[in-house]
Design a protein around this motif. Structure first.
Motif, PDB file in Angstrom:
ATOM      1  N   GLY A  79      16.235  -5.361   1.399  1.00 45.94           N
ATOM      2  CA  GLY A  79      15.001  -4.953   0.750  1.00 45.94           C
ATOM      3  C   GLY A  79      14.415  -3.696   1.361  1.00 45.94           C
ATOM      4  O   GLY A  79      13.931  -2.812   0.644  1.00 45.94           O
ATOM      5  N   ARG A  80      14.459  -3.592   2.672  1.00 48.01           N
ATOM      6  CA  ARG A  80      13.908  -2.404   3.340  1.00 48.01           C
ATOM      7  C   ARG A  80      14.666  -1.152   2.909  1.00 48.01           C
ATOM      8  O   ARG A  80      14.075  -0.099   2.653  1.00 48.01           O
ATOM      9  N   ALA A  81      15.984  -1.270   2.832  1.00 42.08           N
ATOM     10  CA  ALA A  81      16.795  -0.123   2.416  1.00 42.08           C
ATOM     11  C   ALA A  81      16.512   0.239   0.959  1.00 42.08           C
ATOM     12  O   ALA A  81      16.387   1.422   0.611  1.00 42.08           O
ATOM     13  N   ALA A  82      16.386  -0.784   0.113  1.00 38.55           N
ATOM     14  CA  ALA A  82      16.145  -0.546  -1.306  1.00 38.55           C
ATOM     15  C   ALA A  82      14.757   0.047  -1.555  1.00 38.55           C
ATOM     16  O   ALA A  82      14.596   0.958  -2.371  1.00 38.55           O
ATOM     17  N   LEU A  83      13.753  -0.458  -0.850  1.00 35.88           N
ATOM     18  CA  LEU A  83      12.407   0.055  -1.013  1.00 35.88           C
ATOM     19  C   LEU A  83      12.303   1.492  -0.522  1.00 35.88           C
ATOM     20  O   LEU A  83      11.596   2.312  -1.108  1.00 35.88           O
ATOM     21  N   GLN A  84      13.017   1.798   0.546  1.00 38.32           N
ATOM     22  CA  GLN A  84      13.031   3.161   1.077  1.00 38.32           C
ATOM     23  C   GLN A  84      13.644   4.120   0.049  1.00 38.32           C
ATOM     24  O   GLN A  84      13.174   5.251  -0.125  1.00 38.32           O
ATOM     25  N   LYS A  85      14.651   3.641  -0.663  1.00 39.65           N
ATOM     26  CA  LYS A  85      15.345   4.475  -1.644  1.00 39.65           C
ATOM     27  C   LYS A  85      14.550   4.600  -2.936  1.00 39.65           C
ATOM     28  O   LYS A  85      14.499   5.698  -3.524  1.00 39.65           O
ATOM     29  N   SER A  86      13.929   3.509  -3.382  1.00 40.52           N
ATOM     30  CA  SER A  86      13.302   3.498  -4.704  1.00 40.52           C
ATOM     31  C   SER A  86      11.807   3.776  -4.717  1.00 40.52           C
ATOM     32  O   SER A  86      11.265   4.208  -5.731  1.00 40.52           O
ATOM     33  N   PHE A  87      11.129   3.517  -3.594  1.00 42.90           N
ATOM     34  CA  PHE A  87       9.673   3.634  -3.608  1.00 42.90           C
ATOM     35  C   PHE A  87       9.131   4.415  -2.411  1.00 42.90           C
ATOM     36  O   PHE A  87       8.161   4.031  -1.781  1.00 42.90           O
ATOM     37  N   SER A  88       9.787   5.523  -2.095  1.00 42.88           N
ATOM     38  CA  SER A  88       9.273   6.378  -1.022  1.00 42.88           C
ATOM     39  C   SER A  88       9.581   7.823  -1.374  1.00 42.88           C
ATOM     40  O   SER A  88      10.522   8.119  -2.112  1.00 42.88           O
ATOM     41  N   VAL A 142       0.844  -1.205   0.000  1.00 44.53           N
ATOM     42  CA  VAL A 142       0.000   0.000   0.000  1.00 44.53           C
ATOM     43  C   VAL A 142       0.877   1.252   0.000  1.00 44.53           C
ATOM     44  O   VAL A 142       0.603   2.227  -0.716  1.00 44.53           O
ATOM     45  N   GLN A 143       1.950   1.233   0.787  1.00 43.32           N
ATOM     46  CA  GLN A 143       2.863   2.382   0.827  1.00 43.32           C
ATOM     47  C   GLN A 143       3.531   2.590  -0.537  1.00 43.32           C
ATOM     48  O   GLN A 143       3.699   3.742  -0.983  1.00 43.32           O
ATOM     49  N   MET A 144       3.878   1.492  -1.201  1.00 42.58           N
ATOM     50  CA  MET A 144       4.487   1.607  -2.528  1.00 42.58           C
ATOM     51  C   MET A 144       3.485   2.174  -3.529  1.00 42.58           C
ATOM     52  O   MET A 144       3.830   3.016  -4.370  1.00 42.58           O
ATOM     53  N   TYR A 145       2.234   1.720  -3.435  1.00 44.01           N
ATOM     54  CA  TYR A 145       1.204   2.220  -4.344  1.00 44.01           C
ATOM     55  C   TYR A 145       0.998   3.719  -4.118  1.00 44.01           C
ATOM     56  O   TYR A 145       0.903   4.498  -5.084  1.00 44.01           O
ATOM     57  N   ASP A 146       0.925   4.128  -2.856  1.00 45.25           N
ATOM     58  CA  ASP A 146       0.728   5.543  -2.539  1.00 45.25           C
ATOM     59  C   ASP A 146       1.849   6.392  -3.135  1.00 45.25           C
ATOM     60  O   ASP A 146       1.613   7.479  -3.677  1.00 45.25           O
ATOM     61  N   PHE A 147       3.083   5.887  -3.033  1.00 40.25           N
ATOM     62  CA  PHE A 147       4.217   6.610  -3.594  1.00 40.25           C
ATOM     63  C   PHE A 147       4.085   6.720  -5.113  1.00 40.25           C
ATOM     64  O   PHE A 147       4.241   7.813  -5.688  1.00 40.25           O
ATOM     65  N   MET A 148       3.815   5.587  -5.779  1.00 42.24           N
ATOM     66  CA  MET A 148       3.717   5.595  -7.237  1.00 42.24           C
ATOM     67  C   MET A 148       2.589   6.500  -7.715  1.00 42.24           C
ATOM     68  O   MET A 148       2.710   7.191  -8.732  1.00 42.24           O
ATOM     69  N   HIS A 149       1.499   6.515  -6.960  1.00 40.13           N
ATOM     70  CA  HIS A 149       0.358   7.351  -7.335  1.00 40.13           C
ATOM     71  C   HIS A 149       0.698   8.836  -7.187  1.00 40.13           C
ATOM     72  O   HIS A 149       0.460   9.637  -8.096  1.00 40.13           O
ATOM     73  N   SER A 150       1.280   9.207  -6.053  1.00 42.31           N
ATOM     74  CA  SER A 150       1.596  10.619  -5.805  1.00 42.31           C
ATOM     75  C   SER A 150       2.743  11.106  -6.689  1.00 42.31           C
ATOM     76  O   SER A 150       2.820  12.298  -7.013  1.00 42.31           O
ATOM     77  N   ALA A 151       3.633  10.185  -7.087  1.00 45.03           N
ATOM     78  CA  ALA A 151       4.773  10.561  -7.928  1.00 45.03           C
ATOM     79  C   ALA A 151       4.419  10.606  -9.406  1.00 45.03           C
ATOM     80  O   ALA A 151       5.277  10.930 -10.237  1.00 45.03           O
ATOM     81  N   GLY A 152       3.163  10.276  -9.740  1.00 47.80           N
ATOM     82  CA  GLY A 152       2.733  10.365 -11.131  1.00 47.80           C
ATOM     83  C   GLY A 152       3.046   9.155 -11.982  1.00 47.80           C
ATOM     84  O   GLY A 152       3.032   9.237 -13.214  1.00 47.80           O
ATOM     85  N   TRP A 153       3.309   8.013 -11.335  1.00 51.32           N
ATOM     86  CA  TRP A 153       3.542   6.786 -12.097  1.00 51.32           C
ATOM     87  C   TRP A 153       2.233   6.207 -12.608  1.00 51.32           C
ATOM     88  O   TRP A 153       2.238   5.439 -13.574  1.00 51.32           O
ATOM     89  N   LEU A 154       1.138   6.533 -11.940  1.00 51.15           N
ATOM     90  CA  LEU A 154      -0.159   5.943 -12.253  1.00 51.15           C
ATOM     91  C   LEU A 154      -1.155   7.024 -12.640  1.00 51.15           C
ATOM     92  O   LEU A 154      -1.073   8.169 -12.184  1.00 51.15           O
ATOM     93  N   VAL A 155      -2.129   6.653 -13.477  1.00 56.03           N
ATOM     94  CA  VAL A 155      -3.232   7.560 -13.776  1.00 56.03           C
ATOM     95  C   VAL A 155      -4.081   7.664 -12.511  1.00 56.03           C
ATOM     96  O   VAL A 155      -3.976   6.819 -11.609  1.00 56.03           O
ATOM     97  N   PRO A 156      -4.928   8.696 -12.391  1.00 55.77           N
ATOM     98  CA  PRO A 156      -5.666   8.931 -11.142  1.00 55.77           C
ATOM     99  C   PRO A 156      -6.382   7.731 -10.551  1.00 55.77           C
ATOM    100  O   PRO A 156      -6.363   7.534  -9.327  1.00 55.77           O
ATOM    101  N   ASP A 157      -7.033   6.893 -11.379  1.00 53.86           N
ATOM    102  CA  ASP A 157      -7.782   5.767 -10.818  1.00 53.86           C
ATOM    103  C   ASP A 157      -6.948   4.490 -10.716  1.00 53.86           C
ATOM    104  O   ASP A 157      -7.456   3.423 -10.353  1.00 53.86           O
ATOM    105  N   GLY A 158      -5.659   4.584 -11.030  1.00 56.53           N
ATOM    106  CA  GLY A 158      -4.770   3.431 -10.900  1.00 56.53           C
ATOM    107  C   GLY A 158      -4.945   2.369 -11.956  1.00 56.53           C
ATOM    108  O   GLY A 158      -4.381   1.279 -11.839  1.00 56.53           O
ATOM    109  N   SER A 159      -5.699   2.673 -13.010  1.00 51.89           N
ATOM    110  CA  SER A 159      -6.001   1.659 -14.026  1.00 51.89           C
ATOM    111  C   SER A 159      -4.906   1.508 -15.079  1.00 51.89           C
ATOM    112  O   SER A 159      -4.985   0.626 -15.932  1.00 51.89           O
TER     113      SER A 159
END
Length: 231
Positions: free
Chosen positions: A221-230, A132-149
């Motif tokens: 993984g925790r360090a990598a996710l913090q760097k790449s998806f936050s 969920v945290q990764m999705y929130d990041f991708m959504h706010s960073a503009g990786w996804l269209v507004p509805d996530g589709s």
């Protein structure tokens, strides 16, 4: 002139099909089996009877009902028979229904283990707090269209830069916002979600727990996710 109406040509048949699908799921034991199969593996009838806490003879009837309802498929390998979900669409439906069901419970408490709430598989993609945290990041960073589709062009570039393969012509949903039943927020589903899980696994950032849906995030993984998806 092509048809543009969303009204089905045979509404009676559609209504019967929807009723049959609902009836196939309308038993707690069958729901337990479907939830067990959400780990993406193929299970034996014996394993599913234990998961549903019913006798093997009872499990057989439930499994036949699920097969007839086209919710699961039966695979024969030698003398053994295995059962698995019929496809991605079934997995998405089960996860969505779990989220909807939790929203009807008051107070909204869960007895799911902390490890499962943090990270787990949702068929072929990652779910739980981390997802969920990764999705929130991708959504706010503009990786996804507004509805996530769908992934945006920028999002596709970000996936490609990280070496996460995305098909130009996927045979399933390219991307979707999948409701997380424990967090009641969205995580990434579809082909993009599956590709992301495979990527995390290949990097050694996560470890699967054999026989369970739980996923362990490694120290690296925790360090990598913090760097790449936050943010």
């Amino acid at each position: 002139m092509p048809k543009t109406s969303l009204i089905p040509d045979n509404p009676a048949a559609l209504e019967q099909a929807v009723a049959a699908l609902a009836a196939a799921m309308a038993d707690p034991s069958r729901v337990k089996m479907l939830c067990a199969l959400m780990d993406g593996r193929a299970w034996t009838a014996t394993e599913l009877s234990a998961a549903a806490d019913v006798a093997p003879s009872t499990a057989s009837g439930h499994l036949n009902r699920l097969v007839e309802g086209k919710l699961i498929t039966c695979l024969s390998q030698g003398r053994h028979r295995y059962y698995r979900l019929a496809g991605h669409e079934v997995a998405e439906m089960v996860e969505q229904m779990m989220g909807l069901s939790w929203s009807r419970i008051s107070p909204p408490e869960t007895t799911a283990p902390k490890s499962m709430r943090e990270a787990r598989t949702c068929y072929d993609h990652l779910a739980g707090t981390v997802a969920v945290q990764m999705y929130d990041f991708m959504h706010s960073a503009g990786w996804l269209v507004p509805d996530g589709s769908a992934l945006t062009l920028y999002g596709r570039e970000q996936f490609m830069q990280r070496g996460i393969p995305i098909s130009a012509n996927p045979r399933r949903k390219a991307c979707c916002a999948c409701l997380d039943w424990s967090e009641r927020r969205f995580h990434l589903g579809g082909e993009a979600g599956a590709a992301l899980l495979t990527y995390l696994d290949s990097k050694g950032w996560i470890q699967r727990v054999t026989g369970f849906r739980e996923v362990t995030i490694t120290t690296a993984g925790r360090a990598a996710l913090q760097k790449s998806f936050s943010g």
